[in-house]
Design an enzyme around this catalytic site. Structure first.
Site, short mmCIF file in Angstrom:
data_model
loop_
_atom_site.label_atom_id
_atom_site.label_comp_id
_atom_site.label_asym_id
_atom_site.label_seq_id
_atom_site.Cartn_x
_atom_site.Cartn_y
_atom_site.Cartn_z
N ARG A 1 5.19 0.09 -6.05
CA ARG A 1 5.25 -0.65 -4.89
C ARG A 1 4.23 -1.81 -4.94
NH1 ARG A 1 6.50 2.42 -0.12
NH2 ARG A 1 5.18 1.37 1.08
N ASN B 1 -1.93 2.52 5.89
CA ASN B 1 -1.20 1.27 5.64
C ASN B 1 -0.73 0.46 6.89
OD1 ASN B 1 -0.85 2.27 3.04
ND2 ASN B 1 1.27 2.80 3.19
N GLY B 2 -0.73 -1.03 6.70
CA GLY B 2 -0.46 -1.52 8.01
C GLY B 2 -1.67 -2.47 8.21
N GLU C 1 10.84 -14.41 -10.62
CA GLU C 1 9.81 -13.38 -10.37
C GLU C 1 9.48 -12.49 -11.45
OE1 GLU C 1 11.00 -10.50 -7.72
OE2 GLU C 1 13.12 -10.93 -8.16
N GLU D 1 19.93 -16.26 -6.38
CA GLU D 1 19.51 -15.04 -7.03
C GLU D 1 19.08 -15.13 -8.33
OE1 GLU D 1 18.51 -12.24 -5.56
OE2 GLU D 1 18.69 -10.99 -6.99
N CYS E 1 0.71 -1.20 0.07
CA CYS E 1 -0.07 0.05 -0.08
C CYS E 1 0.80 1.13 0.00
CB CYS E 1 -1.23 0.22 1.17
SG CYS E 1 -1.93 -1.44 1.39
N LYS F 1 15.50 -14.14 -9.70
CA LYS F 1 15.22 -12.96 -10.66
C LYS F 1 14.52 -13.57 -12.04
CE LYS F 1 15.89 -10.33 -8.84
NZ LYS F 1 16.46 -9.67 -7.65
N HIS G 1 21.58 -35.54 -5.28
CA HIS G 1 20.86 -35.88 -3.92
C HIS G 1 19.27 -35.70 -4.17
CE1 HIS G 1 24.49 -36.37 -1.91
NE2 HIS G 1 24.96 -35.42 -2.07
N TRP H 1 -2.73 -2.60 -1.44
CA TRP H 1 -2.68 -4.10 -1.89
C TRP H 1 -3.31 -5.06 -0.87
CZ3 TRP H 1 0.63 -8.11 0.22
CH2 TRP H 1 1.34 -8.77 -0.71
N LYS I 1 6.97 -3.81 -3.86
CA LYS I 1 8.44 -3.67 -3.62
C LYS I 1 8.69 -3.57 -2.03
CE LYS I 1 12.20 -2.02 -5.00
NZ LYS I 1 13.14 -2.97 -5.42
C1 F6R Z 1 13.49 -9.64 -5.40
C2 F6R Z 1 13.29 -8.44 -4.12
C3 F6R Z 1 12.69 -9.17 -2.90
C4 F6R Z 1 13.25 -8.33 -1.88
C5 F6R Z 1 12.89 -8.63 -0.43
C6 F6R Z 1 13.46 -7.96 0.71
O1 F6R Z 1 13.82 -9.30 -6.54
O2 F6R Z 1 13.27 -7.36 -4.54
O3 F6R Z 1 13.05 -10.65 -2.56
O4 F6R Z 1 14.66 -8.42 -1.77
O5 F6R Z 1 11.61 -8.14 -0.45
O6 F6R Z 1 13.31 -6.61 0.57
P1 F6R Z 1 14.31 -5.45 1.37
O7 F6R Z 1 15.70 -5.63 0.95
O8 F6R Z 1 13.51 -4.09 1.13
O9 F6R Z 1 14.09 -5.80 3.10
#
Ligand code: F6R
Length: 593
Positions: free
Chosen positions: A27, A97-98, A473, A466, A2, A470, A489, A71, A588
C-alpha cells in the site's frame, strides 16, 4: 497509504503482527510500528521498512497487539510520528488510518488540561482523549473520545490490563478476521489471508470489542449484527508466484482475469446485466473515477457512445467534487479498484445526495464503494498488490464492454460479432504477452530517454494517457499522453531527436489521421515507436519500429494495446533499476483527498 493490523488470541502476537504488516507493504508506507499488551504496553516503531523493524525490535511477550504502516500526512516520516501512539501514562495505545480534521483544537485543549504530546501527528489526540475518558473500560472511553473527533478514522485501541481490542471506523476500511479462539483486525484483506478467510466488514459508526473468543459490534450503544463473508482470494493470489515483481505477475494474469470476469457475464446463466442505474428515464451517463480507473472510464465513454448512443460524461473524482454538477436524469457509474479512494467515495456521496443512482465497479468485496453504491459489480481481478494498476484496469474494461453490450441496441449481427470478439480476448491478450521479448527490446531503447510522448486518437487516446501514466509512475521517465491531433497545438515545439513518440494506431476511422500525425512527428525528427496491428505494412514503413499486437475489432484495441504498453513500462523501469512494485511517493489505495 496507512495500514492497520491487530491480533488477540492464544499465540504470541509479535510474529503475527510483523507478518501481517509485510502483507500491507504494497500500500506504500514510510514508517511502521507495533504495540503489545502485557501488564503494560510494549512499543517499538521507527521510520524503517517492516523487515528492519522485525530485526531491530526487542522480543515482546503477549497475545494481544496492534501494528501500523504509516504514510506521512501530518508530520514527516520519523520515529516519533510513527504509530502506534500512546497516552501520557503509556497504558493506552492506538493505531489510526484517516485524518482528524479538528486535531489542532483538540490538541490545544488537551495540552491545556496537562497532556503532553510527543509527535506532530493528528492521530496522537486519540489516545489522549481516550485517556481523558478512561475509567477502567476501554470501550466506553473510545466511544466518548470519538464523540469529540471530526474527520475520518479506522482505529484499533489497546489498554494495558484489558484483554481486548476496541475498533471503530468512519470513512476508512476496517475488517475483522475470524479465527478459532483468536481474531484478527486489518485495514485490508491480504493482511489476514495467512490466517483466515472468514471476515466481517465494519460499517461507518460501528464500534467493536474483540476478545479472543468474542466479537461484539455496536453503534450508538446498541448491539448490531454484521454478516460474515468468505474471502475467495487465496494466499497464493497475494504472492509473487515466481515472478520478480507483482506487477509482472499481474500483467501476466490478464488472460485469466479477462476469462474470470467474463464468466458469469457472457454465459447462459447470466446473459444480461440488469443495469438498474440506467432505468427510469435516464438520459445520460456520468462516469467518475481517478487515475488508471479514470482512463478505463474514458474508454467506457467511447464504447457507451458508440454502442448505447447515450451521451456520456467522464470526470476525475477530484475535479467533480469541486465543480461538477450532478445532472437530472443521469445514471452514474464510479470505477475504483480499491473501493476506498477518498475522492471517489466523496463523489459517490455527492451523486447520491444529488439524486443520481450510482453503480460501483470495484475489485474489493465489502469495500466502502460497494456499501455506498445502489448497485455494485465486482471485477474479478483478484488481489492487485503492485501499486501500478494493470489487471484491475483490464477487468474494469471487460465489465464496461459487457455492461454496454448487454444494454446495446446495436444491430444483432454487430452485437454477435462483438460478443465473439469479447470471448476471443483472453487468447489475444496471451498473444501480446507471448511477444514479451520483443517488447523488452523496445523498452531497453526507451529507457535511455528522459521525455516521451504517447499519442492516440479516439478510443486509443485514453490508452495513450494510460501508457504515459504507467511509464512515468514506475520508470520515472517524464511521459505525456496526448490526443494525437493536439500535438500541432503546442507539444510539437518539444519534439526532436531526444523525445521519442509512442503512437498507438488502430484500424478504425482514425487510422489515416494517425498516419498523418506520425509523419508530422517524423518531420520533427522524433523517433517513432508505433503500437499497431500485425501485418500493417504502411506503419512498418513509416515508423522507426513497431510493437505489433494481434488483430481485434477496433473497439477492443485498448485491451491489446494497453497490455503492450504495460510491458513496455515494466521493462523500461526494470532497465532503470526502479523499485517497480512500490514507486516513490505513491500508495496503492489513496484514502486521503
Ligand atoms: C496507477 C494507479 C492509480 C489508481 C488510482 C485510483 O497505476 O493505480 O492511478 O488507479 O489511485 O485507484 P482506485 O481504482 O483504487 O480508485
Amino acid at each position: 497509504m496507512c495500514g492497520i493490523v491487530g491480533y488477540i488470541g492464544e499465540r504470541q502476537v509479535q510474529p503475527i503482527l510483523l507478518n501481517s504488516l509485510t502483507k500491507l507493504e504494497y500500500r506504500g508506507y514510510d514508517s511502521c510500528g507495533i504495540a503489545v499488551a502485557g501488564d503494560g504496553i510494549e512499543l517499538y516503531k521507527d521510520a524503517v521498512r517492516v523487515k528492519t523493524l522485525s530485526k531491530a525490535s526487542p522480543q515482546f511477550n503477549g497475545t494481544a497487539g496492534i501494528g501500523h504502516t504509516r504514510w506521512a500526512t501530518h508530520g514527516k516520516p520519523s520515529q516519533l510520528n510513527a504509530h502506534p501512539h500512546l497516552d501520557c501514562s503509556g497504558n493506552i495505545a492506538v493505531v489510526h488510518n484517516g485524518i482528524i480534521s479538528n486535531f489542532q483544537l483538540l490538541r490545544q485543549q488537551l495540552t491545556a488540561e496537562g497532556h503532553n504530546f510527543t509527535s506532530e501527528t493528528d492521530t496522537e489526540v486519540i489516545p489522549h482523549l481516550i485517556e481523558k475518558h478512561y475509567h477502567n473500560n476501554l470501550e466506553n472511553a473510545v466511544e466518548a473520545a470519538l464523540r469529540e473527533v471530526e474527520g475520518s478514522y479506522a482505529i484499533i485501541a489497546l489498554a494495558a490490563g484489558e484483554p481486548k481490542l476496541v475498533v471503530a471506523k468512519k470513512d476508512g476500511p476496517l475488517i475483522i478476521g475470524i479465527g478459532d479462539r483468536e481474531n484478527f483486525i486489518a485495514s485490508d484483506v491480504p493482511a489476514i489471508l495467512d490466517y483466515t478467510n472468514r471476515v466481517i466488514y465494519l460499517e461507518d459508526g460501528d464500534i467493536g470489542v474483540i476478545t479472543k473468543g468474542k466479537i461484539r459490534i455496536s453503534r450508538d450503544g446498541t448491539e448490531v449484527s454484521r454478516e460474515e463473508h468468505k474471502v475467495l482470494w487465496s494466499v497464493e493470489d497475494a504472492k509473487k508466484g515466481g515472478y520478480e515483481h507483482f506487477m509482472l505477475k499481474e500483467i501476466h494474469e490478464q488472460p485469466k482475469v479477462i476469462r474470470d470476469t467474463l464468466v458469469g457475464w457472457v454465459s447462459a446463466e447470466e446473459p444480461a446485466v440488469d443495469l438498474a442505474v440506467m432505468r427510469g428515464g435516464i438520459e445520460s451517463m456520468l462516469i467518475v473515477a481517478c487515475g488508471t480507473s479514470y482512463h478505463a472510464a474514458l474508454i467506457g465513454k467511447y464504447i457507451a457512445e458508440e454502442l448505447l448512443s447515450i451521451p456520456t460524461r467522464v470526470e476525475p473524482a477530484s475535479e467533480f467534487n469541486y465543480y461538477g454538477q450532478t445532472l437530472a436524469r443521469t445514471g452514474a457509474i464510479v470505477i475504483t479498484q480499491s473501493g476506498e479512494t477518498a475522492d471517489t467515495l466523496k463523489a459517490m456521496r455527492r451523486l447520491k445526495d444529488g439524486g443520481c443512482p450510482v453503480l460501483a465497479i470495484t475489485n474489493v468485496v465489502g469495500s466502502s464503494a460497494s456499501r455506498i453504491a445502489n448497485q455494485t459489480i465486482y471485477t474479478r481481478a483478484g488481489p492487485e498488490i503492485s501499486v501500478a494498476a494493470t489487471k484491475s484496469f483490464m477487468a474494469q474494461l471487460i465489465v464496461l464492454y459487457w455492461l454496454v453490450m448487454s444494454s446495446s441496441k446495436a444491430d444483432a449481427r454487430r452485437l454477435a460479432d462483438l460478443i465473439m470478439g469479447l470471448r476471443q480476448l483472453p487468447g489475444k491478450a496471451q498473444q501480446v504477452l507471448d511477444n514479451e521479448d520483443k517488447i523488452m527490446e523496445h523498452a531497453a531503447y526507451l529507457s535511455r530517454y528522459e521525455n516521451v510522448f504517447f499519442v492516440g486518437r479516439g478510443i486509443n487516446f485514453p490508452v495513450a494517457l494510460e501508457g504515459a501514466l504507467k511509464l512515468k509512475e514506475i520508470s520515472y521517465i517524464h511521459a505525456e499522453g496526448y490526443a494525437a491531433g493536439e500535438l500541432k497545438h503546442g507539444p510539437l515545439a518539444l519534439l526532436g531527436k531526444k523525445v521519442p513518440v509512442i503512437a498507438i494506431v488502430a484500424r478504425d476511422n482514425t487510422y489515416e489521421a494517425m498516419l498523418n500525425n506520425i509523419r508530422e512527428v517524423k518531420a520533427r525528427e522524433s523517433p517513432v515507436i508505433a503500437v499497431a496491428e500485425e501485418g500493417d505494412e504502411a506503419i512498418e514503413q513509416l515508423a522507426d519500429s513497431v510493437i505489433t499486437v494481434p488483430k481485434v475489432d477496433a473497439v477492443f484495441s485498448p485491451v491489446v494495446n494497453t497490455i503492450a504498453l504495460q510491458l513496455l513500462a515494466y521493462y523500461a523501469a526494470k532497465q532503470r533499476a526502479c523499485p517497480i512494485d512500490f514507486p516513490r511517493n505513491l500508495a496503492k489505495s489513496v484514502t486521503v483527498e
